[in-house]
Design a protein around this motif. Sequence first.
Motif, PDB file in Angstrom:
ATOM      1  N   HIS B 376       0.816  -1.210   0.000  1.00 59.70           N
ATOM      2  CA  HIS B 376       0.000   0.000   0.000  1.00 59.70           C
ATOM      3  C   HIS B 376       0.850   1.260   0.000  1.00 59.70           C
ATOM      4  O   HIS B 376       0.443   2.277   0.517  1.00 59.70           O
ATOM      5  CB  HIS B 376      -0.953  -0.004   1.202  1.00 59.70           C
ATOM      6  N   MET B 377       2.054   1.142  -0.538  1.00 64.59           N
ATOM      7  CA  MET B 377       2.914   2.318  -0.651  1.00 64.59           C
ATOM      8  C   MET B 377       3.176   2.564  -2.134  1.00 64.59           C
ATOM      9  O   MET B 377       2.324   2.338  -2.971  1.00 64.59           O
ATOM     10  CB  MET B 377       4.211   2.100   0.113  1.00 64.59           C
ATOM     11  N   GLY B 378       4.394   2.999  -2.455  1.00 62.44           N
ATOM     12  CA  GLY B 378       4.739   3.208  -3.854  1.00 62.44           C
ATOM     13  C   GLY B 378       4.713   4.674  -4.235  1.00 62.44           C
ATOM     14  O   GLY B 378       3.851   5.440  -3.793  1.00 62.44           O
ATOM     15  N   GLY B 379       5.707   5.061  -5.062  1.00 65.66           N
ATOM     16  CA  GLY B 379       5.736   6.407  -5.603  1.00 65.66           C
ATOM     17  C   GLY B 379       5.903   7.518  -4.588  1.00 65.66           C
ATOM     18  O   GLY B 379       5.444   8.635  -4.810  1.00 65.66           O
ATOM     19  N   LEU B 380       6.559   7.202  -3.469  1.00 65.86           N
ATOM     20  CA  LEU B 380       6.665   8.224  -2.429  1.00 65.86           C
ATOM     21  C   LEU B 380       7.894   9.119  -2.587  1.00 65.86           C
ATOM     22  O   LEU B 380       8.048  10.090  -1.854  1.00 65.86           O
ATOM     23  CB  LEU B 380       6.715   7.561  -1.043  1.00 65.86           C
ATOM     24  N   SER B 381       8.777   8.781  -3.558  1.00 69.74           N
ATOM     25  CA  SER B 381      10.075   9.461  -3.579  1.00 69.74           C
ATOM     26  C   SER B 381       9.940  10.962  -3.779  1.00 69.74           C
ATOM     27  O   SER B 381      10.697  11.738  -3.224  1.00 69.74           O
ATOM     28  CB  SER B 381      10.958   8.871  -4.680  1.00 69.74           C
ATOM     29  N   LYS B 382       8.930  11.398  -4.514  1.00 68.82           N
ATOM     30  CA  LYS B 382       8.766  12.838  -4.750  1.00 68.82           C
ATOM     31  C   LYS B 382       8.200  13.533  -3.523  1.00 68.82           C
ATOM     32  O   LYS B 382       8.527  14.662  -3.221  1.00 68.82           O
ATOM     33  CB  LYS B 382       7.816  13.057  -5.937  1.00 68.82           C
ATOM     34  N   LYS B 383       7.320  12.820  -2.840  1.00 71.54           N
ATOM     35  CA  LYS B 383       6.554  13.480  -1.777  1.00 71.54           C
ATOM     36  C   LYS B 383       7.353  13.618  -0.488  1.00 71.54           C
ATOM     37  O   LYS B 383       7.186  14.590   0.243  1.00 71.54           O
ATOM     38  CB  LYS B 383       5.280  12.693  -1.506  1.00 71.54           C
ATOM     39  N   ILE B 384       8.151  12.617  -0.167  1.00 73.91           N
ATOM     40  CA  ILE B 384       8.967  12.733   1.040  1.00 73.91           C
ATOM     41  C   ILE B 384      10.430  12.574   0.627  1.00 73.91           C
ATOM     42  O   ILE B 384      11.070  11.556   0.866  1.00 73.91           O
ATOM     43  CB  ILE B 384       8.563  11.702   2.121  1.00 73.91           C
ATOM     44  N   ARG B 385      10.923  13.636   0.012  1.00 75.15           N
ATOM     45  CA  ARG B 385      12.217  13.584  -0.641  1.00 75.15           C
ATOM     46  C   ARG B 385      13.366  13.292   0.328  1.00 75.15           C
ATOM     47  O   ARG B 385      14.224  12.449   0.058  1.00 75.15           O
ATOM     48  CB  ARG B 385      12.455  14.913  -1.364  1.00 75.15           C
ATOM     49  N   TRP B 386      13.349  13.978   1.475  1.00 71.97           N
ATOM     50  CA  TRP B 386      14.491  13.808   2.388  1.00 71.97           C
ATOM     51  C   TRP B 386      14.529  12.405   2.966  1.00 71.97           C
ATOM     52  O   TRP B 386      15.585  11.787   3.075  1.00 71.97           O
ATOM     53  CB  TRP B 386      14.440  14.839   3.506  1.00 71.97           C
ATOM     54  N   THR B 387      13.347  11.907   3.317  1.00 72.49           N
ATOM     55  CA  THR B 387      13.294  10.538   3.813  1.00 72.49           C
ATOM     56  C   THR B 387      13.831   9.586   2.752  1.00 72.49           C
ATOM     57  O   THR B 387      14.608   8.668   3.052  1.00 72.49           O
ATOM     58  CB  THR B 387      11.843  10.167   4.155  1.00 72.49           C
ATOM     59  N   TYR B 388      13.435   9.843   1.505  1.00 70.74           N
ATOM     60  CA  TYR B 388      13.875   8.977   0.416  1.00 70.74           C
ATOM     61  C   TYR B 388      15.384   8.999   0.273  1.00 70.74           C
ATOM     62  O   TYR B 388      16.032   7.949   0.187  1.00 70.74           O
ATOM     63  CB  TYR B 388      13.201   9.423  -0.886  1.00 70.74           C
ATOM     64  N   VAL B 389      15.950  10.210   0.262  1.00 75.97           N
ATOM     65  CA  VAL B 389      17.405  10.321   0.057  1.00 75.97           C
ATOM     66  C   VAL B 389      18.164   9.605   1.170  1.00 75.97           C
ATOM     67  O   VAL B 389      19.097   8.828   0.924  1.00 75.97           O
ATOM     68  CB  VAL B 389      17.815  11.806  -0.020  1.00 75.97           C
ATOM     69  N   THR B 390      17.747   9.844   2.417  1.00 77.56           N
ATOM     70  CA  THR B 390      18.474   9.222   3.524  1.00 77.56           C
ATOM     71  C   THR B 390      18.307   7.705   3.487  1.00 77.56           C
ATOM     72  O   THR B 390      19.257   6.958   3.710  1.00 77.56           O
ATOM     73  CB  THR B 390      17.972   9.771   4.859  1.00 77.56           C
ATOM     74  N   MET B 391      17.108   7.244   3.188  1.00 72.14           N
ATOM     75  CA  MET B 391      16.893   5.801   3.180  1.00 72.14           C
ATOM     76  C   MET B 391      17.681   5.144   2.051  1.00 72.14           C
ATOM     77  O   MET B 391      18.211   4.048   2.218  1.00 72.14           O
ATOM     78  CB  MET B 391      15.413   5.486   3.037  1.00 72.14           C
ATOM     79  N   LEU B 392      17.764   5.837   0.923  1.00 73.29           N
ATOM     80  CA  LEU B 392      18.546   5.289  -0.182  1.00 73.29           C
ATOM     81  C   LEU B 392      20.023   5.187   0.215  1.00 73.29           C
ATOM     82  O   LEU B 392      20.692   4.194  -0.102  1.00 73.29           O
ATOM     83  CB  LEU B 392      18.382   6.178  -1.419  1.00 73.29           C
ATOM     84  N   THR B 393      20.502   6.198   0.938  1.00 68.18           N
ATOM     85  CA  THR B 393      21.882   6.145   1.423  1.00 68.18           C
ATOM     86  C   THR B 393      22.104   4.897   2.264  1.00 68.18           C
ATOM     87  O   THR B 393      23.073   4.149   2.071  1.00 68.18           O
ATOM     88  CB  THR B 393      22.179   7.387   2.290  1.00 68.18           C
ATOM     89  N   ALA B 394      21.183   4.690   3.224  1.00 69.11           N
ATOM     90  CA  ALA B 394      21.325   3.539   4.106  1.00 69.11           C
ATOM     91  C   ALA B 394      21.252   2.243   3.321  1.00 69.11           C
ATOM     92  O   ALA B 394      21.977   1.286   3.599  1.00 69.11           O
ATOM     93  CB  ALA B 394      20.238   3.571   5.173  1.00 69.11           C
ATOM     94  N   THR B 395      20.390   2.208   2.301  1.00 75.26           N
ATOM     95  CA  THR B 395      20.261   0.996   1.493  1.00 75.26           C
ATOM     96  C   THR B 395      21.548   0.705   0.741  1.00 75.26           C
ATOM     97  O   THR B 395      22.003  -0.440   0.691  1.00 75.26           O
ATOM     98  CB  THR B 395      19.093   1.158   0.510  1.00 75.26           C
TER      99      THR B 395
END
Lengths: 100, 665
Positions: B376-395
Amino acid sequence: MVPTNYYVILSAILFGLGVLAFIFKRNIITIFMSIELMLNAVNLAFVAFSQALGKLDGQVFVLFVIVVAAAEAAVGLGIIILIARSRQTLNVERVDLLKL
Amino acid sequence: MPKYPMLEYLWIVPLLPLLGSAANGIFGAKWPNKIVNWVAIGSTGLSFLAALKAVREFFDYFAENHHLFQKAFFTWIAAGNFRAGFDLQMDQLTVVMVLVVTGVGWLIHIYATGYMAHEGGYRRFFSYLNLFMFFMLILVLAANYVLLFVGWEGVGLSSYLLIGFYFLKKSASDAGKKAFIVNRIGDFGFMLGMFLLFKTFGTLDFAALFAKADPWPADAMGHLGTFTIASLLLFTGACGKSAQLPLYVWLPDAMEGPTPVSALIHAATMVTAGVYVVARSHILFTHAPTAMLVVAIVGCATAFFAATIGLVQRDIKKVLAYSTVSQLGYMFLACGVGAFSAGIFHLMTHAFFKALLFLAAGSVIHALGGEQDMNHMGGLSKKIRWTYVTMLTATLAIAGFPPFAGFFSKDSILLSAFENEYGGRNAGYALYGFGLATALLTAFYMFRLIFLTFHGKQRYDEHHVHVHESPNNMLAPLMILALLSIVGGWLAAPAFLPGGTDYFAKFLQPVFGGVEVAAAQAGARSLELWLAGVAVVTAFVGAMVAYWLYLKRPEKADGLVKSMNPAYTTLLNKYYVDELYAAVVVKPLLWISTKVLWKAADVAGIDGTVNGIAEGATAIGDGVRHTQSGNTRSYAVWVVVGAIAIIAVIFFWPFGGKTVIGMVR
């Protein structure tokens, strides 16, 4: 001289009669009298042994027993009169509630 | 003024969070959230600063004295020749642990003030969280096994309290109980290990014990000597606390707790306590090659096993939970092949990136108003950009891409496994192979998580969910941790340069000393580069497969699920391990407890005896009561019977008669 045995046997018979009357009689007065009978049976034995042994101890005891019996008769008869008044009877079968 | 004021008063470091916990727990009921925040963040922040100061002083102290700092504050237990004191110590290993615990702990406290802002039980949460910090610091600062065990049990308690934080939810309180009980199994082994060590060496103080144990000859391979048994018993405790096979089952369920708790306790710090204990007891373990092999195999098996379960989980936190179990397995693998510093290094980098992953996942959950299912998620990278960037770093860090932290720590572990000395070359190659396979799976499931959460079609209902970026007090810790996830591994980076050294391993050299497998020998340099290249390619392949399956051709993923249905169902149900434990352990135990211990022993046996005596007395009394009829003549009969009985005794009793007559005379 009557042998001591005779007195003792008579005493035992009297005591036994007293016990039987104590158990089987229903009238309180009779029961009371049977107690007196037992006391006196014992008195007889005391006196007989006192005589046989030549000592006075037994006779002194008898005097004590007579005194106690007199006192007991006074109290006991008082109780009997109260029971007779409250229950209108002297039958012990009817007096079984442990209170007046 | 003492020369090393902070070291002399080292107890201040753990005391501060305890004071914070007590203040919030006892007086916090009437306080507004703001004051609770200040107390909680202030006490842990001060503790972090105190720890930094203590570490600085320790470096001076070490430069002067060349051995660890130890101080006895008071005697706690003294019985016979046994002594357990409130003794704290500081060495290079403690430095790493203390800074990770206080530093990451502090960041997570800050994050939690944002995350928990709308939750009930605000001060209770921070009181527990501070209490956890206190026990964790006791655990890492303790200078003997007994005090360590206090911290060990204390963090277990805090973990229980925080998993069951939403105690009105049945699943949460059950998960708390599960964690506590499973840990108890491991703790039993830990205690037996301590008893054996005390019986053998007569002390449980680290310094004294290891000094005594070091000159002893090591146990032969396959021989169950004192060292082997003690090490395996301690490792049992570590398995419980650090969620290794077969005691890992509590950790995925522990995700019932609030997300900051998952990040702090069930990813970054507490679950690494087992690794810490193994590393701390490295002298015992290196004397027991069999135990080392067991540690390596259990670690490697757990890493692989948990990673396979992580492949198919739908709950974002469950994926991370299995990932944690898997990464802990890596750490044990490192310890098991003798590369303790590599294990501790991975512990540190893992604390950074896994805490970040959990916090970022929490931020996603927060943004979606409590949704945890990745379907039930998907396509969130635009909406919560900072969370996305940090999580991608950790990944990227956990998947092992250079130059992120996870690359260096994982690489040194795989290299050490490849060069394994315990159990022969082939064992080493097998461990390496499984380690590499786990790295592939790790990259796959982490990128699956990223793609399902942040990319692709939006699968949540926009009318019901108001997606919003998290407040700054949640984003700031994310960014700091993201930075640490990048640079945290660079301590080992120079090992790849010609003539460079692994600074982290060198730093821990005084603790692990000669037992350390030299990960960066000159001859091994080209091998290391080769292995690193293989690891990076592997991670890349994993990420690409995830990209292809979940972004490019999502229908293929469904097709794959259908074609491999039995395997998929097995993984989705976590190999049915919970069901197996329920059938083999829990059910019989419940049966014995209910039918034998409760119904038979307690109710029928103990209660039966007590009640039986009472009932017997009642029955006798009830019978005898009828003799008191109130009928005078029956009393007369009893008097006569009694008199006759006494006379009969006097005359006819075979033993006592004469005596009674003598007394009458």
